[in-house]
Every structure is written in structure tokens, then in C-alpha cells.
Design an enzyme around this catalytic site. Structure first.
Site, mmCIF file in Angstrom:
data_model
loop_
_atom_site.group_PDB
_atom_site.id
_atom_site.type_symbol
_atom_site.label_atom_id
_atom_site.label_comp_id
_atom_site.label_asym_id
_atom_site.label_seq_id
_atom_site.Cartn_x
_atom_site.Cartn_y
_atom_site.Cartn_z
ATOM 1 N N CYS A 1 1.224 62.349 1.246
ATOM 2 C CA CYS A 1 2.710 61.193 0.067
ATOM 3 C C CYS A 1 1.548 60.215 -0.561
ATOM 4 O O CYS A 1 2.123 59.621 -1.662
ATOM 5 C CB CYS A 1 3.419 61.172 0.522
ATOM 6 S SG CYS A 1 4.454 61.921 2.112
ATOM 7 N N HIS B 1 6.786 52.427 -1.114
ATOM 8 C CA HIS B 1 6.442 53.667 -0.350
ATOM 9 C C HIS B 1 8.131 53.991 0.200
ATOM 10 O O HIS B 1 8.447 55.098 -0.122
ATOM 11 C CB HIS B 1 5.702 53.643 1.312
ATOM 12 C CG HIS B 1 5.624 55.219 0.611
ATOM 13 N ND1 HIS B 1 5.147 56.428 -0.182
ATOM 14 C CD2 HIS B 1 5.716 55.985 2.306
ATOM 15 C CE1 HIS B 1 5.055 57.339 0.361
ATOM 16 N NE2 HIS B 1 5.903 57.320 1.736
ATOM 17 N N HIS C 1 12.021 61.738 -2.117
ATOM 18 C CA HIS C 1 11.112 61.732 -1.623
ATOM 19 C C HIS C 1 9.710 63.390 -2.442
ATOM 20 O O HIS C 1 10.154 64.057 -2.100
ATOM 21 C CB HIS C 1 10.522 61.761 -0.297
ATOM 22 C CG HIS C 1 8.779 60.998 -0.089
ATOM 23 N ND1 HIS C 1 7.703 60.982 -0.809
ATOM 24 C CD2 HIS C 1 8.543 61.119 1.315
ATOM 25 C CE1 HIS C 1 6.868 60.844 0.126
ATOM 26 N NE2 HIS C 1 7.381 60.334 0.728
#
Length: 427
Positions: A177, A317, A354
Site C-alpha cells: 500500500c 493512510h 483502500h
């Protein structure tokens, strides 16, 4: 021996700016639509349509999918398109949009000075599963010779080179990520090293597939469905319990400042610092004190040579996992001290889901847009403050916000951390 092109252009003090942006997201199939919907608080979270959750025994059947996808008008090569994974399609459209937005014309004269650093956390996972099924059900002779070059993680960067004619540095970083943010930070280093004058950087992801959804379920990191489904992901909220998988791509054209000014390019923001570090702690969970995250942010601040108190906005994040959000806030407070109370933070993941390898790149673009537009998107679904996370998360509604500098950071499975620091362009 004559100086190489790179050594002749190497200059650590080269200023680097963002001149073009592009995106494919669950809230918009281009950057203008994505930005408008992020500011307006629109969520792309909903029931899974890509596959039948009941058939596969999926217990949490929600995701943030790209809507109404039709790449054919923008990718007219029907033969090439037929073999592309969704991951590559998203990356191609976002990358071509960023190039068009920048106004940069690539020709034989400059193509070796224009490169592509475009990553993916998983690569062509749709094609991997498709051709594995074909191998099992129909045999080896039915597997396409086009399968391998299109399922690897660097397929999008390769196709973008072919489509644009850019023949400079070209590779695909993969750090889960943190991939998209690492692509930007790597691009900054390459331009300052003189290896390119302009780089198309970013990331893409398309893993809304049965196996990967079930893997996330087994890890216990997915949000419990709420009513409405769009309220399921709630970063920094006391009752947060996980993220919603998303997909898409985000891309930026970054350039040497002189190169951009010479051609009268639009400038969104200046990229002044980048950082990358690993926790060295656990393959899945972040280090509890945020040490790796702090190192990556400190690297970005040191490289930028700016006063940390000039940072006014952080695109976090913000996945809405219990530990992840706590680690981020812990790291910010340790890094910034009392200035952490003055920071405005937001996570766009309740809106986009996400997006894995694409998320960091999109969040860097969001940071640039906040600087350029003077408004910050909200953290949706924030209802109950967590007393352990006493920070300003711009809850639920966008906020007018003028900042001189903005920070974006990403955290990935495997302990990967990446940070990018931007500031307002001051000619």
C-alpha cells in the site's frame, strides 16, 4: 570520457513540480470528477458487483468498485485492450490523463528524457486467476502467449511507455500500500539525479476478486458492514473496525522546474521531499510506535529543508483499523510535538476504499489539490471521537484551508512506509 546525459544534468538542488494529474477511482473515472466528489463527501462504497459473494462464501460483501467502466474510447487498440488486466487499464487511463493535463508533448527529440515510474501492489491478479482457471479447466494449449507480459506487476508501466513514446527510466515499484507514494519519491530522486526531465509516476490496483477479498476477511482487517454501507469505514472513530477494499489508479506528471517553466506548464505544487523506510517488525502489523513511519517522514522533512511547523495538512493512510490509526497518530505526535495539535488531517479511504498500490499516489494528488485549491476533503463517517486520537481529522465536511506545505504518507503490508512532502509553488 564524455559526460553522460545523466551526469551532465545531475543536480541535487533541482526543483521538481507536479504539472499534470489523472485518476480512475470509485468516485470518478477522471481526476476532476474524483476531486469534486471527494470534496462533496460522496462515497464509492457499496455491495460487490464484480463477482457473486455468496458463490464464494464471502461474509463481508462490500467494496469500492470503479463504476461504469468503458476504456474503449480512450484505449482504441482493441487487440491490446483485450489482453490487458483491469489493473493496467486503470493505470493507462490515469496516466494518459495526467500526460494530457500536463500539456507535455513527447517526441523523438525528448523521449529519452521522459520516463515512467508506475507501480502496483499486486499487478495483474485478475489475469493470474483467469489463466490459472483456464489451465485447470482447458489445458496448457489454451493459455494465451499474451498472458505473461500482461499479468506481471510492471505491465502498466510498459504499456504506458508504448502508448506515450516515453523511453526514459521505466520501472514498477512494489511496496504494497506504500507503492504509489514510493513511485513519487523515487521520481523525485531520479529527476534530481539527472536521469530524466519529466516522469509519469503513480500506481494502480484491481484486486476486487474472491481470493483476495477472502484473504482480507481471514486477516480480520475488513470493516463490518454498516447501514448504509457507505458508513462502514470510519477512520479515527472510536468504533472503527477496518477498511473497505477499493480499486483504481492515480498518476502525476512531475518535472524539473526549469523544464516546466520553459514550456509554460501548469503547476499544482512543488515536490520537495520524499522518504522510505521499513518497520522491520511484522509482515502484517505496523510497529506499535510508528518508528518506520517516523523515519520516512523525517527523511522527507530533511530533504525538503523546511520548518516542520510550516506543514498545515496531512493526507493520512487512515485505513480505520484499530492499530493502524493509533500508530499514525502516535507517530505524528512524536514527530511534531505540540504542532500536531495544529495539523489538519483527513483520510479519503471512506470514500474511495483502500486502493492499495494506487492509494498513496492519489493521496499525494489530494495533498497537491489542497495546496492549489484551498479546500480539504473530509474524513467521512466520523461520529464518536476516540480520546486516544485527539487530532483534527476534518470530520464529515470539506474545509476551506490555506496551507503552505502538505504531507502525505502511506503504510503497507510487509512494514513498508513512504512519505511525500509538497509545498506551494513559489516562483
Amino acid at each position: 570520457m564524455a559526460s553522460s546525459s545523466a551526469s551532465a544534468n545531475r543536480r541535487p538542488d533541482r526543483r521538481v513540480v507536479i504539472t499534470g494529474v489523472g485518476a480512475v477511482t470509485p468516485v470518478g473515472n477522471d481526476m476532476p470528477a474524483t476531486w469534486q466528489n471527494l470534496v462533496e463527501g460522496v462515497s464509492g462504497v457499496g455491495p460487490i458487483r464484480r463477482f457473486d459473494p455468496e458463490e464464494w462464501g464471502v461474509k463481508i460483501p462490500i467494496a469500492a468498485e470503479v463504476k461504469d467502466w468503458n476504456p474503449e474510447p480512450k484505449l482504441p487498440d482493441a487487440k491490446a485492450l483485450r489482453h490487458m488486466d483491469l489493473n493496467t487499464q486503470y493505470g493507462m487511463i490515469a496516466g494518459l490523463e495526467a500526460l494530457d493535463d500536463s500539456g507535455l508533448e513527447i517526441s523523438e527529440d525528448n523521449q529519452h528524457r521522459v520516463g515512467i515510474i508506475f507501480g502496483s501492489g499486486g499487478g495483474g491478479m485478475e489475469l493470474v486467476t483467469r489463466w490459472q482457471d483456464t489451465l485447470v479447466s482447458r489445458g496448457a494449449r489454451r493459455v494465451s502467449p499474451f498472458a505473461m507480459p500482461n499479468l506481471i506487476a510492471d505491465a502498466a508501466s510498459g504499456h504506458l511507455s508504448i502508448a506515450t513514446g516515453a523511453t526514459g527510466p521505466n520501472f514498477s515499484p512494489t511496496s504494497a500500500c506504500a507503492t504509489g507514494a514510493n513511485a513519487v519519491a523515487d521520481g523525485l530522486l531520479h529527476i534530481r539525479a539527472g536521469r530524466a526531465d519529466a516522469l509519469l509516476v503513480g500506481g494502480s490496483e484491481a484486486i476486487i476478486l474472491p481470493l483476495f477479498h477472502i484473504c482480507f476477511e481471514r486477516m480480520g482487517v475488513l470493516a463490518t458492514p454498516s447501514e448504509p454501507l457507505s458508513a462502514s469505514c470510519a477512520p479515527y472513530d472510536l468504533h472503527r473496525n477496518g477498511f473497505v477494499p477499493g480499486e483504481g489508479a492515480a498518476a502525476m506528471m512531475i518535472e524539473d522546474l526549469d523544464h516546466a517553466l520553459d514550456r509554460g506548464a501548469p503547476i499544482y505544487a512543488e515536490v520537495v521531499g520524499g522518504g522510505s523506510a521499513n518497520d522491520g517488525h511484522d509482515i502484517a502489523q505496523p510497529e506499535p510506535h510508528g518508528r518506520g513511519l517516523m523515519v520516512s517522514v523525517q527523511q522527507a522533512v530533511d530533504e525538503a529543508q523546511i520548518d516542520p511547523t510550516s506543514i498545515g495538512y496531512v493526507s493520512t493512510h487512515g485505513t480505520a483499523t484499530k492499530l493502524g490509526d493509533q500508530v499514525e497518530v502516535t507517530a505524528l505526535k512524536r514527530m511534531f510535538g505540540s504542532h500536531a495539535d495544529d495539523l489538519a488531517l483527513s483520510s479519503i479511504k471512506p470514500a474511495t476504499g483502500h486502493m492499495m498500490g494506487a492509494s498513496g499516489a492519489l493521496e499525494v494528488i489530494v495533498s497537491a489539490m489542497v495546496i492549489k485549491k484551498g479546500i480539504a476533503p473530509p474524513t467521512l463517517n466520523y461520529q464518536t471521537p476516540d480520546p486516544d486520537l485527539d487530532v483534527d481529522v476534518i470530520p464529515n465536511e470539506a474545509r476551506e484551508l490555506r496551507v503552505e506545505s502538505a504531507l502525505s504518507f502511506s503504510v503497507g503490508l510487509g512494514g513498508h512506509n513512504a512519505a511525500v512532502l509538497l509545498k506551494r509553488f513559489d516562483e
